[in-house]
Design a protein around this motif. Structure first.
Motif, mmCIF file in Angstrom:
data_model
loop_
_atom_site.group_PDB
_atom_site.id
_atom_site.type_symbol
_atom_site.label_atom_id
_atom_site.label_comp_id
_atom_site.label_asym_id
_atom_site.label_seq_id
_atom_site.Cartn_x
_atom_site.Cartn_y
_atom_site.Cartn_z
ATOM 1 N N MET A 130 0.847 -1.176 0.000
ATOM 2 C CA MET A 130 0.000 0.000 0.000
ATOM 3 C C MET A 130 0.891 1.238 0.000
ATOM 4 O O MET A 130 1.781 1.382 0.819
ATOM 5 C CB MET A 130 -0.884 -0.033 1.246
ATOM 6 C CG MET A 130 -1.773 1.157 1.392
ATOM 7 S SD MET A 130 -2.858 0.879 2.792
ATOM 8 C CE MET A 130 -2.725 2.440 3.575
ATOM 9 N N SER A 131 0.669 2.144 -0.929
ATOM 10 C CA SER A 131 1.496 3.341 -0.997
ATOM 11 C C SER A 131 0.941 4.419 -0.073
ATOM 12 O O SER A 131 -0.253 4.469 0.196
ATOM 13 C CB SER A 131 1.574 3.861 -2.434
ATOM 14 O OG SER A 131 0.312 4.318 -2.842
ATOM 15 N N SER A 132 1.823 5.275 0.380
ATOM 16 C CA SER A 132 1.406 6.350 1.278
ATOM 17 C C SER A 132 0.984 7.562 0.461
ATOM 18 O O SER A 132 1.384 7.730 -0.686
ATOM 19 C CB SER A 132 2.541 6.705 2.231
ATOM 20 O OG SER A 132 3.654 7.160 1.512
ATOM 21 N N PRO A 133 0.164 8.430 1.058
ATOM 22 C CA PRO A 133 -0.275 9.622 0.341
ATOM 23 C C PRO A 133 0.892 10.558 0.058
ATOM 24 O O PRO A 133 1.920 10.504 0.727
ATOM 25 C CB PRO A 133 -1.284 10.273 1.297
ATOM 26 C CG PRO A 133 -1.114 9.607 2.609
ATOM 27 C CD PRO A 133 -0.378 8.330 2.385
ATOM 28 N N PRO A 134 0.743 11.427 -0.931
ATOM 29 C CA PRO A 134 1.823 12.376 -1.242
ATOM 30 C C PRO A 134 2.128 13.288 -0.055
ATOM 31 O O PRO A 134 1.268 13.552 0.780
ATOM 32 C CB PRO A 134 1.281 13.179 -2.419
ATOM 33 C CG PRO A 134 -0.027 12.617 -2.771
ATOM 34 C CD PRO A 134 -0.403 11.579 -1.772
ATOM 35 N N ARG A 135 3.368 13.781 -0.032
ATOM 36 C CA ARG A 135 3.856 14.613 1.075
ATOM 37 C C ARG A 135 2.953 15.817 1.336
ATOM 38 O O ARG A 135 2.637 16.142 2.471
ATOM 39 C CB ARG A 135 5.279 15.057 0.758
ATOM 40 C CG ARG A 135 5.929 15.840 1.854
ATOM 41 C CD ARG A 135 7.348 16.139 1.513
ATOM 42 N NE ARG A 135 7.403 17.400 0.806
ATOM 43 C CZ ARG A 135 8.404 17.799 0.060
ATOM 44 N NH1 ARG A 135 9.437 17.034 -0.112
ATOM 45 N NH2 ARG A 135 8.382 18.955 -0.531
ATOM 46 N N HIS A 177 -1.979 6.854 11.241
ATOM 47 C CA HIS A 177 -2.543 6.319 9.995
ATOM 48 C C HIS A 177 -2.283 7.255 8.809
ATOM 49 O O HIS A 177 -2.164 6.814 7.683
ATOM 50 C CB HIS A 177 -4.045 6.066 10.157
ATOM 51 C CG HIS A 177 -4.831 7.298 10.497
ATOM 52 N ND1 HIS A 177 -4.850 7.840 11.778
ATOM 53 C CD2 HIS A 177 -5.585 8.119 9.733
ATOM 54 C CE1 HIS A 177 -5.600 8.921 11.786
ATOM 55 N NE2 HIS A 177 -6.068 9.115 10.555
ATOM 56 N N VAL A 178 -2.160 8.555 9.076
ATOM 57 C CA VAL A 178 -1.868 9.524 8.017
ATOM 58 C C VAL A 178 -0.402 9.423 7.603
ATOM 59 O O VAL A 178 -0.065 9.495 6.422
ATOM 60 C CB VAL A 178 -2.194 10.965 8.476
ATOM 61 C CG1 VAL A 178 -1.811 11.981 7.418
ATOM 62 C CG2 VAL A 178 -3.670 11.092 8.838
ATOM 63 N N LEU A 179 0.468 9.225 8.586
ATOM 64 C CA LEU A 179 1.905 9.154 8.308
ATOM 65 C C LEU A 179 2.314 7.843 7.646
ATOM 66 O O LEU A 179 3.276 7.808 6.890
ATOM 67 C CB LEU A 179 2.700 9.344 9.604
ATOM 68 C CG LEU A 179 2.676 10.757 10.153
ATOM 69 C CD1 LEU A 179 3.199 10.787 11.576
ATOM 70 C CD2 LEU A 179 3.488 11.665 9.258
ATOM 71 N N ALA A 210 -1.064 18.728 4.632
ATOM 72 C CA ALA A 210 -2.373 19.390 4.672
ATOM 73 C C ALA A 210 -3.282 18.765 5.723
ATOM 74 O O ALA A 210 -4.043 19.470 6.392
ATOM 75 C CB ALA A 210 -3.029 19.336 3.298
ATOM 76 N N GLN A 211 -3.195 17.466 5.900
ATOM 77 C CA GLN A 211 -4.028 16.788 6.898
ATOM 78 C C GLN A 211 -3.531 17.023 8.316
ATOM 79 O O GLN A 211 -4.320 17.147 9.242
ATOM 80 C CB GLN A 211 -4.061 15.286 6.616
ATOM 81 C CG GLN A 211 -4.852 14.896 5.397
ATOM 82 C CD GLN A 211 -4.808 13.394 5.165
ATOM 83 O OE1 GLN A 211 -4.751 12.610 6.102
ATOM 84 N NE2 GLN A 211 -4.829 12.998 3.895
ATOM 85 N N LEU A 212 -2.218 17.074 8.483
ATOM 86 C CA LEU A 212 -1.653 17.168 9.832
ATOM 87 C C LEU A 212 -1.483 18.592 10.346
ATOM 88 O O LEU A 212 -1.518 18.814 11.561
ATOM 89 C CB LEU A 212 -0.300 16.448 9.876
ATOM 90 C CG LEU A 212 -0.349 14.936 9.703
ATOM 91 C CD1 LEU A 212 1.065 14.369 9.684
ATOM 92 C CD2 LEU A 212 -1.175 14.286 10.801
ATOM 93 N N GLU A 213 -1.282 19.545 9.458
ATOM 94 C CA GLU A 213 -0.993 20.910 9.908
ATOM 95 C C GLU A 213 -2.053 21.478 10.853
ATOM 96 O O GLU A 213 -1.701 22.063 11.888
ATOM 97 C CB GLU A 213 -0.769 21.849 8.725
ATOM 98 C CG GLU A 213 -0.317 23.229 9.169
ATOM 99 C CD GLU A 213 0.178 24.099 8.023
ATOM 100 O OE1 GLU A 213 0.609 25.223 8.329
ATOM 101 O OE2 GLU A 213 0.145 23.661 6.862
ATOM 102 N N PRO A 214 -3.356 21.338 10.576
ATOM 103 C CA PRO A 214 -4.344 21.915 11.507
ATOM 104 C C PRO A 214 -4.271 21.315 12.917
ATOM 105 O O PRO A 214 -4.373 22.050 13.896
ATOM 106 C CB PRO A 214 -5.693 21.597 10.848
ATOM 107 C CG PRO A 214 -5.383 21.304 9.430
ATOM 108 C CD PRO A 214 -3.995 20.768 9.393
ATOM 109 N N VAL A 215 -4.056 20.013 13.038
ATOM 110 C CA VAL A 215 -4.010 19.414 14.372
ATOM 111 C C VAL A 215 -2.701 19.754 15.085
ATOM 112 O O VAL A 215 -2.681 19.929 16.299
ATOM 113 C CB VAL A 215 -4.248 17.880 14.325
ATOM 114 C CG1 VAL A 215 -5.659 17.569 13.873
ATOM 115 C CG2 VAL A 215 -3.235 17.171 13.466
#
Length: 185
Positions: A1-6, A73-75, A11-16
């Motif tokens: 399974m490939s990971s999402p682009p950097r 899970h995002v990383l 974008a997903q992690l910055e707000p938290v």
């Protein structure tokens, strides 16, 4: 399974991450996710009006690490976390950067090409008062192309600081050389 682009990860992690940093009383100045071999390097740059100390870096690092672990899970893999404060060469791009640089010497390049070396005075949301060649000048942020703090190895002249203080308090620059007489009190 490939990971999402950097970029998607950031974008997903910055707000938290920004929320975790804010809870500790700091501003998130920069958030970056890079691939470093098999691991990701996550760089978090924080700042505050009172500066950043080593104990505070450690405290924020723990808080950010907890948030990142909750979002593993995002990383999709291991990471290295780097929490730091901005360097001296960081451009002054926001009003809070100018407020934090008060009394510091800065190099300013205006959009019209003019270059200034000035000492920073009071700053608000639209612009900053600077001391250039002994003269006070108001500079709007929209007129600044680039500005960075100059490293100084000696204390700023007391006369410069006094002028900036008087300007910030609204005291007139005229009459500074008056004798202290009954009439002038």
């Amino acid at each position: 399974m490939s990971s999402p682009p950097r970029g998607a990860i950031a974008a997903q992690l910055e707000p938290v991450v920004a929320e975790a940093v804010a809870r500790k009383g700091f501003d998130l100045e920069q958030f970056d996710v890079q691939q470093a071999g098999r691991r990701r390097l996550i760089k978090v740059v924080i700042d505050s009006d009172d500066g950043v100390g080593l104990d505070e870096i450690s405290d924020v690092s723990r808080a950010v690490s907890e948030v990142l672990d909750a979002h593993e899970h995002v990383l999709a893999g291991s990471y290295t976390l780097e929490v730091t404060s901005p360097g001296v060469d960081r451009p002054l791009t926001l009003p809070r950067h100018w407020r934090r640089a008060r009394y510091r010497l800065v190099k300013i390049r205006l959009v019209d090409g003019q270059k200034l070396v000035a000492r920073v005075g009071s700053a608000d949301d639209e612009g900053v008062t600077v001391l250039v060649g002994g003269e006070l000048r108001r500079v709007a942020y929209c007129d600044v192309e680039r500005a960075v703090v100059e490293v100084e190895f000696q204390q700023p002249p007391a006369e410069d600081l006094a002028k900036l203080e008087r300007a910030a308090s609204g005291v007139s620059q005229q009459g500074d050389d008056r004798e202290d007489t009954e009439e002038s009190r």
